[in-house]
Design a protein around this motif. Structure first.
Motif, PDB file in Angstrom:
ATOM      1  N   HIS B  19       0.835  -1.206   0.000  1.00 61.20           N
ATOM      2  CA  HIS B  19       0.000   0.000   0.000  1.00 61.20           C
ATOM      3  C   HIS B  19       0.874   1.262   0.000  1.00 61.20           C
ATOM      4  O   HIS B  19       0.589   2.226  -0.703  1.00 61.20           O
ATOM      5  CB  HIS B  19      -0.921  -0.022   1.227  1.00 61.20           C
ATOM      6  N   SER B  20       1.959   1.249   0.762  1.00 60.79           N
ATOM      7  CA  SER B  20       2.764   2.476   0.885  1.00 60.79           C
ATOM      8  C   SER B  20       3.831   2.582  -0.201  1.00 60.79           C
ATOM      9  O   SER B  20       4.104   3.681  -0.691  1.00 60.79           O
ATOM     10  CB  SER B  20       3.408   2.560   2.270  1.00 60.79           C
ATOM     11  N   LYS B  21       4.431   1.460  -0.607  1.00 58.04           N
ATOM     12  CA  LYS B  21       5.540   1.528  -1.575  1.00 58.04           C
ATOM     13  C   LYS B  21       5.141   1.097  -2.977  1.00 58.04           C
ATOM     14  O   LYS B  21       5.827   1.427  -3.941  1.00 58.04           O
ATOM     15  CB  LYS B  21       6.698   0.628  -1.114  1.00 58.04           C
ATOM     16  N   GLY B  22       4.080   0.314  -3.091  1.00 57.44           N
ATOM     17  CA  GLY B  22       3.675  -0.206  -4.396  1.00 57.44           C
ATOM     18  C   GLY B  22       4.143  -1.641  -4.578  1.00 57.44           C
ATOM     19  O   GLY B  22       5.018  -2.132  -3.852  1.00 57.44           O
ATOM     20  N   PHE B  23       3.574  -2.302  -5.569  1.00 52.52           N
ATOM     21  CA  PHE B  23       3.847  -3.733  -5.796  1.00 52.52           C
ATOM     22  C   PHE B  23       5.241  -3.945  -6.362  1.00 52.52           C
ATOM     23  O   PHE B  23       6.021  -4.743  -5.848  1.00 52.52           O
ATOM     24  CB  PHE B  23       2.793  -4.296  -6.763  1.00 52.52           C
ATOM     25  N   ASN B  24       5.559  -3.232  -7.429  1.00 54.62           N
ATOM     26  CA  ASN B  24       6.827  -3.509  -8.118  1.00 54.62           C
ATOM     27  C   ASN B  24       8.042  -2.939  -7.387  1.00 54.62           C
ATOM     28  O   ASN B  24       9.164  -3.372  -7.650  1.00 54.62           O
ATOM     29  CB  ASN B  24       6.776  -2.981  -9.557  1.00 54.62           C
ATOM     30  N   ALA B  25       7.811  -1.975  -6.498  1.00 50.75           N
ATOM     31  CA  ALA B  25       8.933  -1.416  -5.727  1.00 50.75           C
ATOM     32  C   ALA B  25       9.239  -2.260  -4.491  1.00 50.75           C
ATOM     33  O   ALA B  25      10.185  -1.969  -3.774  1.00 50.75           O
ATOM     34  CB  ALA B  25       8.629   0.023  -5.314  1.00 50.75           C
ATOM     35  N   THR B  26       8.434  -3.293  -4.251  1.00 46.46           N
ATOM     36  CA  THR B  26       8.606  -4.136  -3.060  1.00 46.46           C
ATOM     37  C   THR B  26       9.019  -5.533  -3.495  1.00 46.46           C
ATOM     38  O   THR B  26       8.314  -6.177  -4.277  1.00 46.46           O
ATOM     39  CB  THR B  26       7.267  -4.217  -2.284  1.00 46.46           C
ATOM     40  N   ILE B  90     -11.896   9.833   4.161  1.00 45.21           N
ATOM     41  CA  ILE B  90     -10.938  10.943   4.212  1.00 45.21           C
ATOM     42  C   ILE B  90     -10.073  10.820   5.475  1.00 45.21           C
ATOM     43  O   ILE B  90      -8.845  10.975   5.429  1.00 45.21           O
ATOM     44  CB  ILE B  90     -11.675  12.301   4.142  1.00 45.21           C
ATOM     45  N   ALA B  91     -10.720  10.483   6.599  1.00 43.52           N
ATOM     46  CA  ALA B  91      -9.957  10.314   7.854  1.00 43.52           C
ATOM     47  C   ALA B  91      -8.932   9.184   7.711  1.00 43.52           C
ATOM     48  O   ALA B  91      -7.811   9.285   8.220  1.00 43.52           O
ATOM     49  CB  ALA B  91     -10.909  10.041   9.009  1.00 43.52           C
ATOM     50  N   ALA B  92      -9.312   8.106   7.012  1.00 42.14           N
ATOM     51  CA  ALA B  92      -8.375   6.989   6.824  1.00 42.14           C
ATOM     52  C   ALA B  92      -7.177   7.424   5.986  1.00 42.14           C
ATOM     53  O   ALA B  92      -6.037   7.011   6.237  1.00 42.14           O
ATOM     54  CB  ALA B  92      -9.093   5.808   6.162  1.00 42.14           C
ATOM     55  N   ASN B  93      -7.404   8.272   4.997  1.00 40.03           N
ATOM     56  CA  ASN B  93      -6.291   8.800   4.195  1.00 40.03           C
ATOM     57  C   ASN B  93      -5.424   9.743   5.026  1.00 40.03           C
ATOM     58  O   ASN B  93      -4.204   9.752   4.875  1.00 40.03           O
ATOM     59  CB  ASN B  93      -6.816   9.507   2.944  1.00 40.03           C
ATOM     60  N   ALA B  94      -6.054  10.511   5.912  1.00 36.20           N
ATOM     61  CA  ALA B  94      -5.285  11.422   6.775  1.00 36.20           C
ATOM     62  C   ALA B  94      -4.361  10.622   7.692  1.00 36.20           C
ATOM     63  O   ALA B  94      -3.234  11.043   7.961  1.00 36.20           O
ATOM     64  CB  ALA B  94      -6.234  12.300   7.588  1.00 36.20           C
ATOM     65  N   GLU B  95      -4.837   9.469   8.166  1.00 38.36           N
ATOM     66  CA  GLU B  95      -3.998   8.623   9.038  1.00 38.36           C
ATOM     67  C   GLU B  95      -2.705   8.214   8.350  1.00 38.36           C
ATOM     68  O   GLU B  95      -1.688   8.001   8.997  1.00 38.36           O
ATOM     69  CB  GLU B  95      -4.756   7.351   9.444  1.00 38.36           C
ATOM     70  N   ASN B  96      -2.752   8.050   7.045  1.00 35.38           N
ATOM     71  CA  ASN B  96      -1.552   7.698   6.270  1.00 35.38           C
ATOM     72  C   ASN B  96      -0.834   8.937   5.724  1.00 35.38           C
ATOM     73  O   ASN B  96      -0.007   8.816   4.805  1.00 35.38           O
ATOM     74  CB  ASN B  96      -1.927   6.804   5.078  1.00 35.38           C
ATOM     75  N   ASP B  97      -1.171  10.115   6.264  1.00 33.48           N
ATOM     76  CA  ASP B  97      -0.564  11.366   5.780  1.00 33.48           C
ATOM     77  C   ASP B  97      -0.734  11.556   4.277  1.00 33.48           C
ATOM     78  O   ASP B  97       0.147  12.133   3.608  1.00 33.48           O
ATOM     79  CB  ASP B  97       0.926  11.436   6.136  1.00 33.48           C
ATOM     80  N   PHE B  98      -1.833  11.013   3.716  1.00 33.02           N
ATOM     81  CA  PHE B  98      -2.136  11.159   2.283  1.00 33.02           C
ATOM     82  C   PHE B  98      -0.993  10.631   1.415  1.00 33.02           C
ATOM     83  O   PHE B  98      -0.746  11.124   0.314  1.00 33.02           O
ATOM     84  CB  PHE B  98      -2.450  12.627   1.940  1.00 33.02           C
ATOM     85  N   ASN B  99      -0.312   9.613   1.917  1.00 32.75           N
ATOM     86  CA  ASN B  99       0.882   9.101   1.241  1.00 32.75           C
ATOM     87  C   ASN B  99       0.666   7.764   0.551  1.00 32.75           C
ATOM     88  O   ASN B  99       1.548   7.312  -0.190  1.00 32.75           O
ATOM     89  CB  ASN B  99       2.013   8.936   2.265  1.00 32.75           C
ATOM     90  N   CYS B 100      -0.461   7.126   0.828  1.00 31.47           N
ATOM     91  CA  CYS B 100      -0.615   5.745   0.335  1.00 31.47           C
ATOM     92  C   CYS B 100      -1.615   5.624  -0.808  1.00 31.47           C
ATOM     93  O   CYS B 100      -1.499   4.721  -1.629  1.00 31.47           O
ATOM     94  CB  CYS B 100      -1.038   4.829   1.480  1.00 31.47           C
TER      95      CYS B 100
END
Lengths: 192, 192
Positions: B19-26, B90-100
């Protein structure tokens, strides 16, 4: 001395590969093989694969801007220009069999966290795109050709974001339906 | 014998990483290192990294469905339920700092072409999501709580696609603004 045509060959080939396969799924070896240039020549022209990614994003934005020429066609009212513009974008997606998506959107999901300079570049490209569209929407709002239900910049941003979502879904399902749905809804519920 | 807790450990760790880095980057090595399990144990549980990706997508959809429980709260009219639902997203996205971003959207751009079974799975997840939302919109349309300006399923599909675009832009710019703009526009121009 690096040969300029080798650099151009790498950029043009990378634009196709990164657009269709993605950044992380494409290796430097994939690129130099597809471009028909020696792997070692890559680093004569680019400090890194990240630097190539940024160059490809610039090239893509330049090409996309050509599709935006219809937006400046003052023979048509703003709403008709926006319709023709999105019809041209839909046709461009159809040419790729709805398999590639928008490079701005692809890089947004894949590289925003990975390459800080990519996030900056994407921010700028989105801002330029929405400002251009907001100017046209504001023009249409002044003459009553476009709904005044929202400020022009907010409307433009919503439309650009919704387009990105429609392209993403179109790629997921390899279908034109999300793009047609986007255009119909934007024309009938947002711009009017 | 594979240990079930090793499999669970791999799936839970992968959900965060993909979720945070992506499939191919992991890489598989990244996953087993982060999960604290031997690299060799991975293939006792998954035939391939692709198979893990599909399992992670299922797990993500299950967790996302929990956020959808508010949609079934019959004490509220449909429009208010939809508003609370998107506020929770929106709150769930805020928990991830809008990074995922949204894993469905990320996989749509990254894996639609790469893993045919991922395209099928994404198609099903989007269909289930929009059908659930279309049912609620239709209910609101019957009572006049939601605009009858478009068929419920078309409206639901447009809203889901636009949400994906807003999340993509939010990730690109690490900002809540696109999500707030989405919700305001959908509530005031599409659903009403």
């Amino acid at each position: 001395m690096p040969k300029p045509n080798v650099k151009e060959q790498i950029v043009a080939t990378s634009l196709n590969l990164l657009h269709s396969k993605g950044f992380n799924a494409t290796s430097v070896q994939d690129i130099t093989d597809a471009a028909g240039v020696p792997k070692g020549s890559f680093y004569n022209h680019f400090a890194s694969k990240d630097a190539l990614g940024l160059e490809v994003l610039r090239r893509y934005a330049e090409q996309a801007a050509e599709l935006g020429e219809v937006l400046h066609n003052t023979a048509l009212p703003p709403l008709a220009r926006l319709q023709q513009y999105f019809e041209a974008l839909i046709a461009a997606n159809a040419e790729n069999d709805f398999n590639c998506g928008c490079l701005l959107g692809n890089f947004s999901t894949e590289l925003s966290n990975q390459i800080p300079a990519a996030r900056q570049a994407l921010h700028k490209e989105f801002a330029d795109w929405t400002e251009m569209m907001a100017g046209l929407i504001a023009e249409g709002q002044r003459t009553g050709n476009i709904s005044a239900g929202q400020p022009a910049l907010e409307m433009a941003n919503f439309i650009v974001d919704s387009w990105q979502g429609a392209v993403l879904r179109s790629k997921a399902e390899q279908s034109q339906a999300p793009l047609d749905r986007f255009l119909h809804t934007v024309l009938t519920r947002i711009l009017r």
